[in-house]
Design a protein around this motif. Structure first.
Motif, PDB file in Angstrom:
ATOM      1  N   PRO A  52       0.818  -1.094   0.046  1.00 24.34           N
ATOM      2  CA  PRO A  52      -0.093   0.233  -0.178  1.00 24.34           C
ATOM      3  C   PRO A  52       0.993   1.117   0.024  1.00 24.34           C
ATOM      4  CG  PRO A  52       0.071  -1.037   2.215  1.00 24.34           C
ATOM      5  CD  PRO A  52       0.733  -1.966   1.345  1.00 24.34           C
ATOM      6  N   SER A  53       0.322   2.475  -0.392  1.00 29.61           N
ATOM      7  CA  SER A  53       0.933   3.447  -0.412  1.00 29.61           C
ATOM      8  C   SER A  53      -0.182   4.776  -0.643  1.00 29.61           C
ATOM      9  CB  SER A  53       1.881   3.799  -1.632  1.00 29.61           C
ATOM     10  OG  SER A  53       1.322   3.638  -2.960  1.00 29.61           O
ATOM     11  N   SER A  54       0.243   5.728   0.139  1.00 29.14           N
ATOM     12  CA  SER A  54      -0.833   6.884   0.096  1.00 29.14           C
ATOM     13  C   SER A  54      -1.234   7.429  -1.252  1.00 29.14           C
ATOM     14  CB  SER A  54      -0.364   8.100   0.989  1.00 29.14           C
ATOM     15  OG  SER A  54       1.012   8.790   0.693  1.00 29.14           O
ATOM     16  N   GLU A  88       4.096  10.333   5.265  1.00 27.64           N
ATOM     17  CA  GLU A  88       3.412   9.120   4.422  1.00 27.64           C
ATOM     18  C   GLU A  88       4.245   8.576   3.309  1.00 27.64           C
ATOM     19  OE1 GLU A  88      -0.406  10.643   3.136  1.00 27.64           O
ATOM     20  OE2 GLU A  88      -0.843  11.524   5.011  1.00 27.64           O
ATOM     21  N   CYS A  95       6.317  -0.041   3.933  1.00 23.87           N
ATOM     22  CA  CYS A  95       5.581  -1.089   3.395  1.00 23.87           C
ATOM     23  C   CYS A  95       6.212  -2.039   2.446  1.00 23.87           C
ATOM     24  CB  CYS A  95       4.324  -0.451   3.063  1.00 23.87           C
ATOM     25  SG  CYS A  95       3.272   0.320   4.369  1.00 23.87           S
ATOM     26  N   ARG A 151      -4.708  -8.795  -0.392  1.00 18.71           N
ATOM     27  CA  ARG A 151      -4.818  -7.784   0.556  1.00 18.71           C
ATOM     28  C   ARG A 151      -5.329  -6.434  -0.340  1.00 18.71           C
ATOM     29  NH1 ARG A 151      -3.327  -3.048   1.118  1.00 18.71           N
ATOM     30  NH2 ARG A 151      -1.841  -3.357  -0.653  1.00 18.71           N
ATOM     31  N   THR A 153      -7.002  -2.195   0.708  1.00 17.36           N
ATOM     32  CA  THR A 153      -7.396  -1.311   1.525  1.00 17.36           C
ATOM     33  C   THR A 153      -8.900  -1.235   1.445  1.00 17.36           C
ATOM     34  OG1 THR A 153      -5.472   0.042   1.405  1.00 17.36           O
ATOM     35  CG2 THR A 153      -7.481   1.156   2.045  1.00 17.36           C
ATOM     36  N   HIS A 155     -12.595   0.500   1.642  1.00 20.06           N
ATOM     37  CA  HIS A 155     -13.263   1.592   1.610  1.00 20.06           C
ATOM     38  C   HIS A 155     -14.789   1.459   1.993  1.00 20.06           C
ATOM     39  CE1 HIS A 155      -9.581   3.464  -0.347  1.00 20.06           C
ATOM     40  NE2 HIS A 155      -9.895   2.140  -1.166  1.00 20.06           N
ATOM     41  N   LEU A 226      -6.500   5.147  -8.331  1.00 19.32           N
ATOM     42  CA  LEU A 226      -7.257   5.058  -6.924  1.00 19.32           C
ATOM     43  C   LEU A 226      -8.408   4.085  -6.827  1.00 19.32           C
ATOM     44  CD1 LEU A 226      -7.013   8.717  -5.405  1.00 19.32           C
ATOM     45  CD2 LEU A 226      -5.955   6.659  -4.426  1.00 19.32           C
ATOM     46  N   PRO A 299      -6.335   2.972   6.167  1.00 24.04           N
ATOM     47  CA  PRO A 299      -5.599   4.045   6.983  1.00 24.04           C
ATOM     48  C   PRO A 299      -6.644   5.247   6.886  1.00 24.04           C
ATOM     49  CG  PRO A 299      -4.321   3.067   5.401  1.00 24.04           C
ATOM     50  CD  PRO A 299      -5.851   2.378   5.130  1.00 24.04           C
ATOM     51  N   SER A 301      -5.615   9.109   6.788  1.00 24.12           N
ATOM     52  CA  SER A 301      -4.755   9.820   6.951  1.00 24.12           C
ATOM     53  C   SER A 301      -5.020  11.327   7.130  1.00 24.12           C
ATOM     54  CB  SER A 301      -3.835   9.658   5.528  1.00 24.12           C
ATOM     55  OG  SER A 301      -3.235   8.628   5.548  1.00 24.12           O
ATOM     56  N   GLN A 302      -6.139  11.704   6.931  1.00 17.57           N
ATOM     57  CA  GLN A 302      -6.524  13.353   6.912  1.00 17.57           C
ATOM     58  C   GLN A 302      -6.155  13.976   8.437  1.00 17.57           C
ATOM     59  OE1 GLN A 302      -7.911  10.984   5.152  1.00 17.57           O
ATOM     60  NE2 GLN A 302      -8.493  11.696   3.198  1.00 17.57           N
ATOM     61  N   ARG A 342      -1.404  -1.122 -10.352  1.00 11.45           N
ATOM     62  CA  ARG A 342       0.016  -0.861 -10.087  1.00 11.45           C
ATOM     63  C   ARG A 342       0.541  -0.600 -11.331  1.00 11.45           C
ATOM     64  NH1 ARG A 342      -2.059  -0.902  -5.604  1.00 11.45           N
ATOM     65  NH2 ARG A 342      -1.266  -1.744  -3.653  1.00 11.45           N
TER      66      ARG A 342
HETATM   67  C1  FMN Z   1       0.926   6.080   4.402  1.00 10.59           C
HETATM   68  C2  FMN Z   1      -0.454   5.589   3.806  1.00 10.59           C
HETATM   69  C3  FMN Z   1      -1.611   6.509   3.975  1.00 10.59           C
HETATM   70  C4  FMN Z   1      -2.605   6.124   3.390  1.00 10.59           C
HETATM   71  N1  FMN Z   1      -3.793   6.863   3.541  1.00 10.59           N
HETATM   72  C5  FMN Z   1      -5.062   6.514   3.228  1.00 10.59           C
HETATM   73  C6  FMN Z   1      -6.458   7.229   3.571  1.00 10.59           C
HETATM   74  O1  FMN Z   1      -6.257   8.136   4.307  1.00 10.59           O
HETATM   75  N2  FMN Z   1      -7.540   6.790   3.048  1.00 10.59           N
HETATM   76  C7  FMN Z   1      -7.643   5.557   2.209  1.00 10.59           C
HETATM   77  O2  FMN Z   1      -8.734   5.433   1.835  1.00 10.59           O
HETATM   78  N3  FMN Z   1      -6.471   4.874   1.994  1.00 10.59           N
HETATM   79  C8  FMN Z   1      -5.454   5.241   2.374  1.00 10.59           C
HETATM   80  N4  FMN Z   1      -4.114   4.642   2.038  1.00 10.59           N
HETATM   81  C9  FMN Z   1      -4.290   3.232   1.454  1.00 10.59           C
HETATM   82  C10 FMN Z   1      -4.121   3.571  -0.143  1.00 10.59           C
HETATM   83  O3  FMN Z   1      -5.013   4.365  -0.831  1.00 10.59           O
HETATM   84  C11 FMN Z   1      -3.739   2.122  -1.029  1.00 10.59           C
HETATM   85  O4  FMN Z   1      -2.942   1.481  -0.294  1.00 10.59           O
HETATM   86  C12 FMN Z   1      -3.596   2.251  -2.451  1.00 10.59           C
HETATM   87  O5  FMN Z   1      -4.836   3.019  -3.030  1.00 10.59           O
HETATM   88  C13 FMN Z   1      -3.359   1.147  -2.742  1.00 10.59           C
HETATM   89  O6  FMN Z   1      -4.506   0.042  -2.623  1.00 10.59           O
HETATM   90  P1  FMN Z   1      -4.575  -1.078  -2.095  1.00 10.59           P
HETATM   91  O7  FMN Z   1      -4.059  -1.026  -0.489  1.00 10.59           O
HETATM   92  O8  FMN Z   1      -5.911  -1.683  -2.097  1.00 10.59           O
HETATM   93  O9  FMN Z   1      -3.540  -1.929  -2.648  1.00 10.59           O
HETATM   94  C14 FMN Z   1      -2.775   4.739   2.816  1.00 10.59           C
HETATM   95  C15 FMN Z   1      -1.839   4.030   2.476  1.00 10.59           C
HETATM   96  C16 FMN Z   1      -0.558   4.415   2.912  1.00 10.59           C
HETATM   97  C17 FMN Z   1       0.693   3.397   2.981  1.00 10.59           C
END
Ligand code: FMN
Length: 362
Positions: A52-54, A88, A95, A151, A153, A155, A226, A299, A301-302, A342
């Protein structure tokens, strides 16, 4: 060297097979969206790419050498507005680093890390040394690799009625071991969760009031990384850039936080780039462990991107002098589907040296 295909329980697998849970396997390795490279060093980068990445910024490059991978920051993909202090960015790189180490654990390789090996430079984040026949690292996590390809993230709103049980919490707590990094949970305290949701709402309002923030977010949404289809991305990009969407976003984010049965924060004693990278490594393990238990993670983050709300988060978790690095909610929801978005591995690897080592039917 222990060959991946000879790992316990996999020795009878055909080169391409399907494991439990529908995962596609090649040569005993779980496969994602791209063919698996045959070179074991490239395989490590292959899994790092899924980290994952922001904003899904994927701010990394891999300089792949003989028994060594340098993990570099791709400065062009740093979110200069939302992430002005690069927290971030380094969490994301952590990660990716941990993903490579988990893949090395899976292969039976030893791995060692030198953090920021060039004095005065924080572009070279880590030098990962692979010992093909060396002793495995002390706190190896080979079993987490198979979850790297599923895996995602989450929503979706979580089911607030479904708690994250004590047993699951313990496994999340026990799955990482990073110097200086601590994990704190907030659970079963609706008032505290509401307070956190309010902090998230306040942060969204402050961030959306800044045109530079909206412009940056719109650009990333427009890249289509995204998770939205191209047309939706373009509409969302326009909306974020031009329409008053702040209240809607703030409400959705606050609702998602308050629906969570469990919220967690990773904190560190110091606040150096290495601390952030280590927090990212811890998050990677926790996210994969959660996935292995059918839990969803997102995550938040805001609330950490605005000074005042970040201080509020630290107070809520009673962190005192510790530095907040990463905040995320954990709970139960349907799995996210859809492809990994990716960049191709070939665009991330700067140099490949040496012949393919070992085996593999990429
Ligand atoms: C440091 C960091 C901050 C992130 N912040 C958010 C966030 O605020 N909201 C969110 O929905 N996802 C957040 N993510 C997740 C990323 O959006 C997500 O990893 C990326 O879109 C890739 O999708 P995946 O994790 O499903 O593979 C964050 C990930 C990282 C590593």
């Amino acid at each position: 060297m222990l060959e991946p295909a000879t790992r316990k329980g996999m020795h009878r697998m055909k080169p391409t097979d399907t494991a439990a849970g529908g995962r596609r396997m090649v040569d005993g390795w779980p496969v994602a969206d791209e063919p698996l490279p045959a070179d074991p060093m490239l395989r490590l980068a292959y899994y790092a790419r899924l980290a994952p990445s922001s904003h899904n910024s994927q701010p990394w490059k891999f300089l792949v050498g003989q028994g060594e991978i340098d993990l570099l920051v791709d400065e062009t993909r740093w979110l200069r507005v939302a992430d002005h202090d690069r927290r971030e960015l380094f969490v994301s790189l952590g990660c990716a680093l941990e993903s490579m180490r988990i893949a090395a654990d899976y292969a039976g390789f030893g791995s060692r890390v030198e953090y920021f090996p060039v004095a005065g430079s924080d572009t070279l984040v880590a030098r990962l040394q692979i010992e093909f026949a060396g002793p495995k690292r002390e706190f190896a996590a080979a079993s987490l690799l198979e979850h790297a390809v599923t895996r995602r993230t989450s929503h979706k709103p979580f089911d607030p009625a479904l708690a994250v049980g004590e047993d699951a919490r313990k496994s999340l707590y026990a799955c990482y071991d990073e110097a200086g990094v601590s994990l704190h949970f907030l659970a079963e305290d609706r008032r505290a969760m509401q307070w956190l949701a309010e902090l998230e709402r306040e942060a969204d309002r402050a961030l959306f009031a800044d045109p530079a923030y909206r412009e940056e977010l719109a650009a990333w949404i427009g890249e289509g990384l995204l998770g939205t289809p191209w047309l939706i991305s373009k509409i969302a990009q326009f909306a974020v850039g031009h329409l008053p969407v702040a209240e809607r976003v703030a409400q959705d984010d606050a609702d998602r936080v308050s629906s969570a049965p469990l919220v967690a924060v990773l904190s560190t004693r110091n606040d150096d780039p290495e601390d952030r990278v280590r927090a990212g490594a811890a998050y990677m393990r926790i996210a994969l462990m959660a996935e292995s238990r059918g839990l969803r993670v997102q995550p938040v983050s805001q609330a950490l991107e605005v000074e005042a709300t970040r201080t509020g988060v630290a107070r809520l978790f009673d962190l005192r002098e510790r530095c907040v690095q990463h905040l995320f909610r954990i709970g139960h929801a349907e799995a996210e589907r859809g492809p990994h978005r990716r960049r191709p591995l070939k665009d991330l690897v700067i140099r490949e040296t040496g012949p393919a080592i070992g085996t593999g039917n990429g």
